[in-house]
Design a protein around this motif. Structure first.
Motif, PDB file in Angstrom:
ATOM      1  N   PRO A   1       1.003  -0.996   0.192  1.00  0.00           N
ATOM      2  CA  PRO A   1      -0.075   0.157  -0.021  1.00  0.00           C
ATOM      3  C   PRO A   1       1.017   1.241  -0.408  1.00  0.00           C
ATOM      4  N   THR A   2       0.182   2.431  -0.856  1.00  0.00           N
ATOM      5  CA  THR A   2       0.353   3.193  -1.096  1.00  0.00           C
ATOM      6  C   THR A   2       0.231   4.794   0.163  1.00  0.00           C
ATOM      7  N   GLY A   3      -0.912   4.336   0.359  1.00  0.00           N
ATOM      8  CA  GLY A   3      -1.100   5.460   1.590  1.00  0.00           C
ATOM      9  C   GLY A   3      -2.941   4.834   1.870  1.00  0.00           C
ATOM     10  N   HIS A   4      -3.601   5.879   2.693  1.00  0.00           N
ATOM     11  CA  HIS A   4      -4.692   6.064   3.004  1.00  0.00           C
ATOM     12  C   HIS A   4      -5.681   6.512   2.463  1.00  0.00           C
ATOM     13  N   ALA A   5      -6.754   6.373   1.611  1.00  0.00           N
ATOM     14  CA  ALA A   5      -8.067   7.394   0.801  1.00  0.00           C
ATOM     15  C   ALA A   5      -9.094   7.469   1.811  1.00  0.00           C
ATOM     16  N   ASN A   6     -10.346   8.503   2.066  1.00  0.00           N
ATOM     17  CA  ASN A   6     -11.525   9.140   1.921  1.00  0.00           C
ATOM     18  C   ASN A   6     -11.027   8.777   3.614  1.00  0.00           C
ATOM     19  N   CYS A   7      -9.802   9.094   4.187  1.00  0.00           N
ATOM     20  CA  CYS A   7     -10.339   8.693   5.994  1.00  0.00           C
ATOM     21  C   CYS A   7     -11.206   9.406   6.383  1.00  0.00           C
ATOM     22  N   ALA A   8     -11.223  10.974   5.780  1.00  0.00           N
ATOM     23  CA  ALA A   8     -12.398  11.919   6.617  1.00  0.00           C
ATOM     24  C   ALA A   8     -13.571  10.801   6.863  1.00  0.00           C
ATOM     25  N   LEU A   9     -14.064   9.868   6.090  1.00  0.00           N
ATOM     26  CA  LEU A   9     -15.486   9.187   6.196  1.00  0.00           C
ATOM     27  C   LEU A   9     -14.648   8.102   7.016  1.00  0.00           C
ATOM     28  N   SER A  10     -13.588   7.970   7.371  1.00  0.00           N
ATOM     29  CA  SER A  10     -13.343   6.507   8.766  1.00  0.00           C
ATOM     30  C   SER A  10     -14.330   6.549   9.807  1.00  0.00           C
ATOM     31  N   ASN A  11     -13.836   4.824  10.088  1.00  0.00           N
ATOM     32  CA  ASN A  11     -15.435   4.086  11.277  1.00  0.00           C
ATOM     33  C   ASN A  11     -13.294   3.932  12.006  1.00  0.00           C
ATOM     34  N   VAL A  12     -12.434   4.086  12.153  1.00  0.00           N
ATOM     35  CA  VAL A  12     -11.585   4.711  12.811  1.00  0.00           C
ATOM     36  C   VAL A  12     -10.857   5.889  13.068  1.00  0.00           C
TER      37      VAL A  12
ATOM     38  N   SER B   1      -5.805   8.375  12.469  1.00  0.00           N
ATOM     39  CA  SER B   1      -4.983   9.697  12.505  1.00  0.00           C
ATOM     40  C   SER B   1      -4.228   8.751  13.445  1.00  0.00           C
ATOM     41  N   ARG B   2      -4.686   7.616  14.390  1.00  0.00           N
ATOM     42  CA  ARG B   2      -4.103   6.205  14.800  1.00  0.00           C
ATOM     43  C   ARG B   2      -2.522   5.527  14.293  1.00  0.00           C
ATOM     44  N   ILE B   3      -3.356   5.877  12.787  1.00  0.00           N
ATOM     45  CA  ILE B   3      -2.710   4.537  12.678  1.00  0.00           C
ATOM     46  C   ILE B   3      -1.661   4.844  11.976  1.00  0.00           C
ATOM     47  N   HIS B   4      -0.695   4.718  12.976  1.00  0.00           N
ATOM     48  CA  HIS B   4       1.200   5.744  12.656  1.00  0.00           C
ATOM     49  C   HIS B   4       1.696   4.247  12.107  1.00  0.00           C
ATOM     50  N   ASP B   5       1.631   4.128  10.089  1.00  0.00           N
ATOM     51  CA  ASP B   5       2.266   3.427   9.156  1.00  0.00           C
ATOM     52  C   ASP B   5       3.274   3.918   8.365  1.00  0.00           C
ATOM     53  N   GLY B   6       3.941   5.593   8.561  1.00  0.00           N
ATOM     54  CA  GLY B   6       4.366   5.910   7.603  1.00  0.00           C
ATOM     55  C   GLY B   6       3.682   5.956   6.105  1.00  0.00           C
ATOM     56  N   LEU B   7       2.286   5.868   6.162  1.00  0.00           N
ATOM     57  CA  LEU B   7       1.420   5.818   4.849  1.00  0.00           C
ATOM     58  C   LEU B   7       1.210   8.050   4.881  1.00  0.00           C
ATOM     59  N   PRO B   8       0.875   8.525   3.906  1.00  0.00           N
ATOM     60  CA  PRO B   8      -0.230   9.053   4.104  1.00  0.00           C
ATOM     61  C   PRO B   8      -1.433   8.723   3.921  1.00  0.00           C
ATOM     62  N   LYS B   9      -2.623   9.898   4.321  1.00  0.00           N
ATOM     63  CA  LYS B   9      -4.053  10.143   4.970  1.00  0.00           C
ATOM     64  C   LYS B   9      -4.714  10.936   4.168  1.00  0.00           C
ATOM     65  N   TYR B  10      -5.338  10.692   2.854  1.00  0.00           N
ATOM     66  CA  TYR B  10      -5.747  11.500   2.136  1.00  0.00           C
ATOM     67  C   TYR B  10      -7.438  11.229   2.861  1.00  0.00           C
ATOM     68  N   ALA B  11      -8.177  12.809   2.722  1.00  0.00           N
ATOM     69  CA  ALA B  11      -8.956  12.970   3.179  1.00  0.00           C
ATOM     70  C   ALA B  11     -10.361  12.190   2.695  1.00  0.00           C
ATOM     71  N   HIS B  12     -10.628  12.048   1.610  1.00  0.00           N
ATOM     72  CA  HIS B  12     -10.822  12.015   0.166  1.00  0.00           C
ATOM     73  C   HIS B  12     -10.153  11.069  -0.965  1.00  0.00           C
ATOM     74  N   THR B  13      -9.901  12.099  -1.957  1.00  0.00           N
ATOM     75  CA  THR B  13      -9.173  11.147  -3.336  1.00  0.00           C
ATOM     76  C   THR B  13      -8.129  11.184  -2.623  1.00  0.00           C
ATOM     77  N   PHE B  14      -7.940   9.688  -2.970  1.00  0.00           N
ATOM     78  CA  PHE B  14      -6.013   9.552  -2.968  1.00  0.00           C
ATOM     79  C   PHE B  14      -4.992  10.062  -3.645  1.00  0.00           C
ATOM     80  N   GLY B  15      -4.110  11.409  -3.307  1.00  0.00           N
ATOM     81  CA  GLY B  15      -3.533  11.293  -3.879  1.00  0.00           C
ATOM     82  C   GLY B  15      -3.803  13.209  -3.707  1.00  0.00           C
TER      83      GLY B  15
END
Length: 239
Positions: free
Chosen positions: A205-216, A219-233
């Motif tokens: 994986p290279t990132g997380h998409a739609n984090c603003a909609l997440s059930n979790v 901000s606590r997923i400290h895996d080094g990958l970018p966390k996008y609010a909605h659309t990837f990139g």
């Protein structure tokens, strides 16, 4: 912190545009702590790389088998539709460019000759499209999505496992600024027969998409990958 926009040229004059954010080692040396949402070294620890270049997916009943290679990108999605379809708070997908499945019909593509990136080895007749309805929270129907069309997710009609996501990337969007739509085909590491640590870099994986909609709390997923609010990139939720 450095933000980099990359446009990857695909076959047929198509392109895929993504944005990544990172913190330089020089900044860290100056007393700035690396962000757990922009740390390639941390991501490499979380998602170690193996030698396998081809993944095999199977469903629970074994009726559907799919092989996949050459993913152009891989990411996690946190949107509500993906949560519900996969019955999971988060899931990962890997997208490739060619398949023996037609992204507009969900049927075997008899005109697709030669080797393909995503190949339904058996059970194409068992694959059923996930249709829209009252439980689909994002859009009434998949075609209503502003970026993607096509048949969308397909599951095994015998055991219910979601196996493949054939979509058409709509033209004139941030993902596809061109004049014609093009297909991409998603497979899901949750159905792989190999551990992700055995898979090559392109499957990681290279990132997380739609984090603003997440059930979790992403901000606590400290895996080094970018966390996008909605659309990837696009816009980052955490930095």
């Amino acid at each position: 912190t450095t933000t980099t926009t990359t446009t990857t040229s695909l076959d047929g004059g198509l392109s895929l545009t993504t944005t990544t954010t990172s913190v330089s080692d020089g900044a860290v040396g100056a007393g700035v702590t690396k962000s757990p949402h922009a740390d390639p070294e941390l991501a490499a620890e979380w998602y170690p790389v193996g030698p396998k270049k081809v993944a095999t997916s199977i469903c629970v009943c074994g009726g559907v088998e799919i092989t996949a290679k050459n993913p152009i990108f891989s990411a996690f999605c946190h949107c509500q539709a993906c949560n519900r379809v996969h019955a999971s708070a988060v899931y990962q997908v890997c997208y490739s460019l060619t398949s023996n499945i037609d992204a507009t019909t969900g049927k075997l593509n008899e005109g697709q000759g030669g080797d393909t990136d995503v190949t339904v080895v058996k059970g194409a007749d068992l694959l059923k499209v996930v249709t829209g309805g009252p439980g689909y929270p994002n859009y009434p129907q998949f075609e209503d999505h502003p970026l993607c069309g096509g048949v969308g997710r397909m599951f095994c009609r015998e055991c219910g496992v979601t196996m493949i996501n054939p979509i058409m990337v709509k033209a004139g969007t941030e993902f596809n600024p061109g004049e014609a739509p093009y297909p991409i085909f998603g497979v899901f590491p949750g159905a792989f027969t190999s551990k992700m640590s055995e898979m090559a870099q392109e499957f990681q994986p290279t990132g997380h998409a739609n984090c603003a909609l997440s059930n979790v709390d992403t901000s606590r997923i400290h895996d080094g990958l970018p966390k996008y609010a909605h659309t990837f990139g696009q816009e980052l939720l955490h930095s």
